[in-house]
Design a protein around this motif. Sequence first.
Motif, PDB file in Angstrom:
ATOM      1  N   ARG A 432       0.848  -1.203   0.000  1.00  0.00           N
ATOM      2  CA  ARG A 432       0.000   0.000   0.000  1.00  0.00           C
ATOM      3  C   ARG A 432       0.886   1.256   0.000  1.00  0.00           C
ATOM      4  NH1 ARG A 432      -5.307  -1.425   0.878  1.00  0.00           N
ATOM      5  NH2 ARG A 432      -5.895   0.738   1.250  1.00  0.00           N
ATOM      6  N   CYS A 433       1.647   1.383  -1.049  1.00  0.00           N
ATOM      7  CA  CYS A 433       2.634   2.466  -1.159  1.00  0.00           C
ATOM      8  C   CYS A 433       1.923   3.781  -1.493  1.00  0.00           C
ATOM      9  CB  CYS A 433       3.651   2.109  -2.239  1.00  0.00           C
ATOM     10  SG  CYS A 433       5.150   3.087  -2.152  1.00  0.00           S
ATOM     11  N   THR A 434       1.958   4.738  -0.583  1.00  0.00           N
ATOM     12  CA  THR A 434       1.258   6.012  -0.726  1.00  0.00           C
ATOM     13  C   THR A 434       2.229   7.104  -1.178  1.00  0.00           C
ATOM     14  OG1 THR A 434       1.696   6.692   1.546  1.00  0.00           O
ATOM     15  CG2 THR A 434      -0.266   5.329   1.155  1.00  0.00           C
ATOM     16  N   ARG A 436       2.862   9.816   0.373  1.00  0.00           N
ATOM     17  CA  ARG A 436       3.646  10.223   1.551  1.00  0.00           C
ATOM     18  C   ARG A 436       4.829   9.292   1.780  1.00  0.00           C
ATOM     19  NH1 ARG A 436       4.084   8.484   6.478  1.00  0.00           N
ATOM     20  NH2 ARG A 436       2.336   7.030   6.238  1.00  0.00           N
ATOM     21  N   ARG A 446       6.499  16.287  -2.032  1.00  0.00           N
ATOM     22  CA  ARG A 446       5.227  15.698  -2.442  1.00  0.00           C
ATOM     23  C   ARG A 446       4.816  16.154  -3.839  1.00  0.00           C
ATOM     24  NH1 ARG A 446       1.910  13.592   1.744  1.00  0.00           N
ATOM     25  NH2 ARG A 446       0.234  13.416   0.210  1.00  0.00           N
ATOM     26  N   THR A 450       4.055  13.549  -6.794  1.00  0.00           N
ATOM     27  CA  THR A 450       2.716  13.545  -7.407  1.00  0.00           C
ATOM     28  C   THR A 450       2.809  13.698  -8.921  1.00  0.00           C
ATOM     29  OG1 THR A 450       1.721  14.462  -5.404  1.00  0.00           O
ATOM     30  CG2 THR A 450       0.482  14.698  -7.450  1.00  0.00           C
ATOM     31  N   GLU A 464      -3.210   3.471  -9.939  1.00  0.00           N
ATOM     32  CA  GLU A 464      -3.637   4.249  -8.766  1.00  0.00           C
ATOM     33  C   GLU A 464      -4.918   3.648  -8.188  1.00  0.00           C
ATOM     34  OE1 GLU A 464      -5.843   8.387  -8.429  1.00  0.00           O
ATOM     35  OE2 GLU A 464      -3.693   8.689  -8.862  1.00  0.00           O
ATOM     36  N   SER A 466      -7.798   4.703  -5.658  1.00  0.00           N
ATOM     37  CA  SER A 466      -8.360   5.813  -4.889  1.00  0.00           C
ATOM     38  C   SER A 466      -9.839   5.930  -5.191  1.00  0.00           C
ATOM     39  CB  SER A 466      -7.645   7.120  -5.220  1.00  0.00           C
ATOM     40  OG  SER A 466      -7.855   7.455  -6.583  1.00  0.00           O
ATOM     41  N   THR A 473      -6.298   8.033   1.408  1.00  0.00           N
ATOM     42  CA  THR A 473      -5.826   6.655   1.511  1.00  0.00           C
ATOM     43  C   THR A 473      -5.306   6.140   0.167  1.00  0.00           C
ATOM     44  OG1 THR A 473      -8.010   5.721   1.027  1.00  0.00           O
ATOM     45  CG2 THR A 473      -7.491   6.199   3.345  1.00  0.00           C
ATOM     46  N   LYS A 474      -5.117   7.025  -0.773  1.00  0.00           N
ATOM     47  CA  LYS A 474      -4.660   6.659  -2.111  1.00  0.00           C
ATOM     48  C   LYS A 474      -3.329   5.908  -2.041  1.00  0.00           C
ATOM     49  CE  LYS A 474      -4.750  10.051  -4.955  1.00  0.00           C
ATOM     50  NZ  LYS A 474      -4.371  11.326  -5.604  1.00  0.00           N
ATOM     51  N   TYR A 475      -3.234   4.805  -2.838  1.00  0.00           N
ATOM     52  CA  TYR A 475      -1.968   4.076  -2.921  1.00  0.00           C
ATOM     53  C   TYR A 475      -1.795   3.512  -4.312  1.00  0.00           C
ATOM     54  CZ  TYR A 475      -4.683  -0.292  -2.492  1.00  0.00           C
ATOM     55  OH  TYR A 475      -5.569  -1.307  -2.706  1.00  0.00           O
ATOM     56  N   TYR A 476      -0.615   2.936  -4.579  1.00  0.00           N
ATOM     57  CA  TYR A 476      -0.279   2.532  -5.940  1.00  0.00           C
ATOM     58  C   TYR A 476       0.264   1.089  -5.945  1.00  0.00           C
ATOM     59  CZ  TYR A 476      -0.724   7.476  -6.989  1.00  0.00           C
ATOM     60  OH  TYR A 476      -1.214   8.741  -7.133  1.00  0.00           O
TER      61      TYR A 476
END
Length: 479
Positions: A432-434, A436, A446, A450, A464, A466, A473-476
């Motif tokens: 769950r790599c965000t 941040r 950031r 982004t 992505e 989301s 809580t967005k992750y990639y």
Amino acid sequence: MGISIVDPSLSIERLVEQAESQFFDRKSGRLAARDFSHHLSAFANASGGLIVIGIEDDRRITGVTDDQENTLRQAAFDFLQIPPEYRVEVVPCLLASGDEGRILLFHITPSINEIIKTKNGEAYLRVGDSSRKLNAEMLASLEYSKGIKSYESKIVDDATIEDLDEELMHEYSHLLNPTVGSPLELLKGRGLIKEKDGLLRLTVAAILLFGKNPTQFLPGARVRFLRYDGTTAEVGERLNLIKDVTIERPLHLLLTETRNLLESQMREFQHLSRDGTFKRIPEYPAFAWLEGLVNAVAHRDYSLQGDYIRITMYDDRIEFSSPGRLPSIVTVDNIQTTRFSRNPMVARVLSDFGWVRELNEGVKRIYTDMASFFLDPPVFSEPNGNTVLLVLRNNIAARTIRRTQKAVFKTQWNTLNPLDQEIVYLIANVERCTPRVLSELTKKSRPTITSHLKALVANKVVIEHSTSPRDPTKYYTLP
């Protein structure tokens, strides 16, 4: 050729070449007596060992003069409140200058019931290859610990020399010095065998290390391995125990067999490396789980015979449970930087066999190796006040085997710039790599992260996850 009556394995070559450690130190004959007393205190308060006087830091043999020998022999009486128990040997040798000379061997016994302090109340402790001054808190903890006699030095009344594994003893003596005549003399020099009432008597440490059947005298001296299918242990009709193995052997062989068993149970996962290719890696770094095993065996409290070491493996973690609290000044909070052996004789022999790590490398490296695999830090705890528990988690959710797209991805990889490659590498290996997390790991802002993520998503290099553009809580993940 052996040069020592106390330790027949020693030779001049070994004294020069051996690395300094928890149990061994070299010092110049020019060492001040007051400074030498600090090292006597450190060795006696820890695991004991050998200090050689007359060899320089660059390993040149310069020997000792008459005045230096007299001063160093008197150091314990001049600067320590209570002299530790030790034995001095004078060894003739050829000096670096080509002249004949001598060096001194100080064989220091661990102090069981006393803290060896300087006359001004200071105390030292051998930690790895250095002698460290104890602060007030550490000294108080060590004083409390020293109130309990070492269980490993206790004589086992019913055991005799015939209960020792002769082949294993010969392996050990040959490992240290092939010219050693009698392995029994070597074990006596290590304190494992004692003479009492004219007879040779075996200690607990001797039985643990060289007994043909240690559990005959010490029922808890074993390891039990349990493997469960899933992340919890079920019972009854839902019983999911798929492997249950108990190993009862002298400690060197016990460690060898348990290591081989654990290796056979370790799975492999696909891992994206920094060159853009997928490679197979084990679910845990090998050093981390092996050090967990060795620590459990070397430092457990063997006086607790109603319990034994348990290694429990689940799909998402492996647990090492060892009877007894953490020894002396070691705590859950300082375990990365503090070392103290509950069983110094056992630890020394296991170190000779190549199992026990020095310089505090062991526990610290568990942390670094787990981090290098993008796994959670190890967790040490004392769950019931009388057990040490180490938990290693494998993050199985982030390590599902990828079976496709390897060749295609390699082609894409070569078109990415270095920062994009680093971002993709992290997304592939961090659960769950965000944004941040990516910003923290890459040390980039950031907005920069982004911007690169938008381009990678547009080019279908990453996906992505989301619910909206501003989803916190967005992750990639990779495709």
